[in-house]
Design an enzyme around this catalytic site. Structure first.
Site, PDB file in Angstrom:
ATOM      1  N   GLU A 109      52.354  34.156 -23.532  1.00 26.98           N
ATOM      2  CA  GLU A 109      52.106  34.823 -22.246  1.00 26.98           C
ATOM      3  C   GLU A 109      51.201  34.018 -21.316  1.00 26.98           C
ATOM      4  O   GLU A 109      50.087  34.443 -20.998  1.00 26.98           O
ATOM      5  CB  GLU A 109      51.517  36.224 -22.491  1.00 26.98           C
ATOM      6  CG  GLU A 109      52.388  37.104 -23.365  1.00 26.98           C
ATOM      7  CD  GLU A 109      51.809  38.500 -23.588  1.00 26.98           C
ATOM      8  OE1 GLU A 109      50.705  38.770 -23.104  1.00 26.98           O
ATOM      9  OE2 GLU A 109      52.476  39.306 -24.250  1.00 26.98           O
ATOM     10  N   GLU A 167      57.567  40.197 -29.118  1.00 25.88           N
ATOM     11  CA  GLU A 167      56.680  41.371 -29.167  1.00 25.88           C
ATOM     12  C   GLU A 167      57.371  42.539 -28.480  1.00 25.88           C
ATOM     13  O   GLU A 167      58.031  42.368 -27.462  1.00 25.88           O
ATOM     14  CB  GLU A 167      55.351  41.144 -28.426  1.00 25.88           C
ATOM     15  CG  GLU A 167      54.375  40.226 -29.094  1.00 25.88           C
ATOM     16  CD  GLU A 167      53.071  40.066 -28.305  1.00 25.88           C
ATOM     17  OE1 GLU A 167      52.673  40.988 -27.560  1.00 25.88           O
ATOM     18  OE2 GLU A 167      52.467  38.988 -28.433  1.00 25.88           O
TER      19      GLU A 167
HETATM   20  O1  IFM Z   1      47.808  42.777 -27.813  1.00 28.90           O
HETATM   21  C1  IFM Z   1      48.626  42.133 -26.887  1.00 28.90           C
HETATM   22  C2  IFM Z   1      49.017  40.756 -27.366  1.00 28.90           C
HETATM   23  O2  IFM Z   1      47.929  39.980 -27.667  1.00 28.90           O
HETATM   24  C3  IFM Z   1      49.803  40.043 -26.277  1.00 28.90           C
HETATM   25  N1  IFM Z   1      50.899  40.873 -25.816  1.00 28.90           N
HETATM   26  C4  IFM Z   1      50.635  42.235 -25.483  1.00 28.90           C
HETATM   27  C5  IFM Z   1      49.888  42.921 -26.627  1.00 28.90           C
HETATM   28  C6  IFM Z   1      49.597  44.381 -26.255  1.00 28.90           C
HETATM   29  O3  IFM Z   1      48.845  44.450 -25.095  1.00 28.90           O
END
Ligand code: IFM
Length: 442
Positions: free
Chosen positions: A164, A356
């Site tokens: 990210e 994710e």
């Molecule tokens: O916890 C975070 C992760 O570190 C990066 N993506 C989003 C998740 C939830 O906010």
């Protein structure tokens, strides 16, 4: 799992600072998140990752939880300051050995590691020298990639260079909600560019070990709250800053055409040098997408534009969709929109992994987390629709295995399939863990 190809990869994800703890052990240096979380007022309740889930000591138990869950893969991240405490100086062998033990533990459990090199924990010494604002940091990242690439290749990980970069650059250097907590204009755009450059340099390094390499973005469809022209323009502006200033250099080798127009006064791009975009767009083996929500916006006042966040966009709340504890709207259809939209926008799109997807609630160990089960089931149904529409998706990772340190929000939001009691460190698998296990093993 029913409806998915037999070779589809099922996994769960975590990140170093969110679970490891042991921040001063075995020579680990401080990162920007140690500094940020110890600065009063930055993190809810003043919480830090000092202990987190104590995974640094309890990893065998956590790997057993993975094995019992029946996943094929585990996405973890390496803490750069464990391996190179100052980011540029000597290697700390004890830090490297920790990850060698971890990957060996995965190998003996037949679980494939998906290893992220940068999940936000920049060594503080590098930040003191300018952090991602300066080009040198990209070079230091390539050196770090060489260290871990050679030390861990024997465990055959799949590499993810960055997690990210939008959050690292814009949330960290423009909004100031994440470490290092800066609110800058030029600095944030330079950070975005140097992160991308770091990625491109690392792809070259990691490729030489013959293992697949990708990068993970947090893509969100940006949706206007009304059909009004000004709201549609506002949505397009945020789409540039949130999605396209990362995707276009990576997949097209160019910044988007509307970059100058949207970012108004922030047009100094002296940080871009000849040849950078060719490095940044080095082909990857896969693209990681973290999908959580659609972002709904309307037009606001367009100010002079001090930061890439001041682009005349107001975040809004759509009527209708239920929300998680973090107020994120639950809209599985946004996942279909994301995947189908990416395929249409970027010909030659590499295969995708959902690296994710997940939801936070204030879970208790004695109450079933039915809302999480519904969330995952609905997103998997959406994923099947996107795949049926022809998008090449190869895997899905739930965020997260464990409840953990949710950055500026501290420990209250719980994303885990496994509940963690932070007083005792007792792990209790939730109903969602048992449900997913059932799906994966039946
Ligand atoms: O916890 C975070 C992760 O570190 C990066 N993506 C989003 C998740 C939830 O906010």
């Amino acid at each position: 799992m029913e409806g998915f190809p037999a070779e589809f990869v099922w996994g769960v994800a975590t990140a170093a600072y969110q679970i490891e703890g042991a921040v001063a052990e075995d020579g680990r240096g401080p990162s920007i998140w140690d500094t940020f979380s110890h600065t009063p007022g930055r993190v809810a309740k003043g919480e830090t990752g000092d202990v987190a889930c104590d995974h640094y000591h309890r990893w065998p138990e956590d790997l057993d939880l993975l094995a019992d869950l029946g996943v094929d893969a585990y996405r973890l991240s390496i803490a750069w300051p464990r391996v190179k405490p100052t980011g540029s100086g000597p290697v700390e062998q004890r830090g490297l050995d920790f990850y060698r033990r971890l990957l060996d533990g995965l190998r003996s459990r037949n679980i494939t590691p998906y290893v992220t090199l940068y999940h936000w924990d920049l060594p503080q010494s590098l930040e003191d020298n300018g952090g991602w604002r300066v080009r040198d940091t990209a070079q230091r990242f390539a050196e770090y990639a060489e260290v871990v690439g050679s030390a861990l290749a024997e465990f055959e990980p799949r590499w993810i260079t960055l997690n990210e970069p939008y959050c690292s650059a814009i949330v960290g250097y423009a909004q100031g909600r994440h470490a290092p907590g800066a609110r800058e204009g030029h600095g944030a755009l330079a950070a975005a560019h140097h992160l991308l450059l770091a990625h491109g340099l690392a792809v070259g390094v990691l490729r030489s070990y013959g293992l697949p390499v990708g990068v993970t973005l947090n893509y969100s469809p940006i949706v206007p709250l009304s059909p009004a022209e000004e709201d549609r323009i506002a949505a397009r502006r945020l789409d540039l800053v949130h999605n396209r200033i990362f995707l276009d250099p990576l997949l097209r080798g160019a910044y988007p055409d509307d970059y100058d127009e949207v970012l108004g006064s922030l047009t100094d791009r002296s940080f871009v040098r000849d040849g950078d975009l060719a490095i940044i767009s080095t082909p990857v083996d896969f693209l990681g997408i973290n999908y959580y929500f659609r972002i709904h916006v309307r037009a606001g006042t367009l100010t002079a534009g001090d930061t890439p966040h001041d682009i005349g966009v107001v975040y809004g709340t759509p009527d209708g969709p239920p929300r998680t504890m973090l107020d994120w709207p639950i809209e599985p259809e946004g996942l279909v929109e994301t995947l189908v939209g990416l395929r249409a926008a970027y010909p030659g799109l590499p295969p995708i992994y959902i690296t994710e997807n997940g939801c936070a609630y204030p879970d208790r160990p004695d109450e079933p987390d039915d809302a999480r089960i519904a969330y995952v089931a609905d997103h998997l149904a959406a994923l099947r629709r996107a795949m049926a529409a022809g998008v090449d998706v190869r895997g899905y990772f739930y965020w997260s295995l464990l409840d953990n340190f949710e950055w500026a929000r501290g420990y209250d939001p719980r994303f885990g399939l496994v509940h963690v009691d932070y007083q005792t460190q007792v792990r209790t698998p939730k109903a969602s863990y048992h449900w997913l296990r059932e799906q994966l093993t039946s």
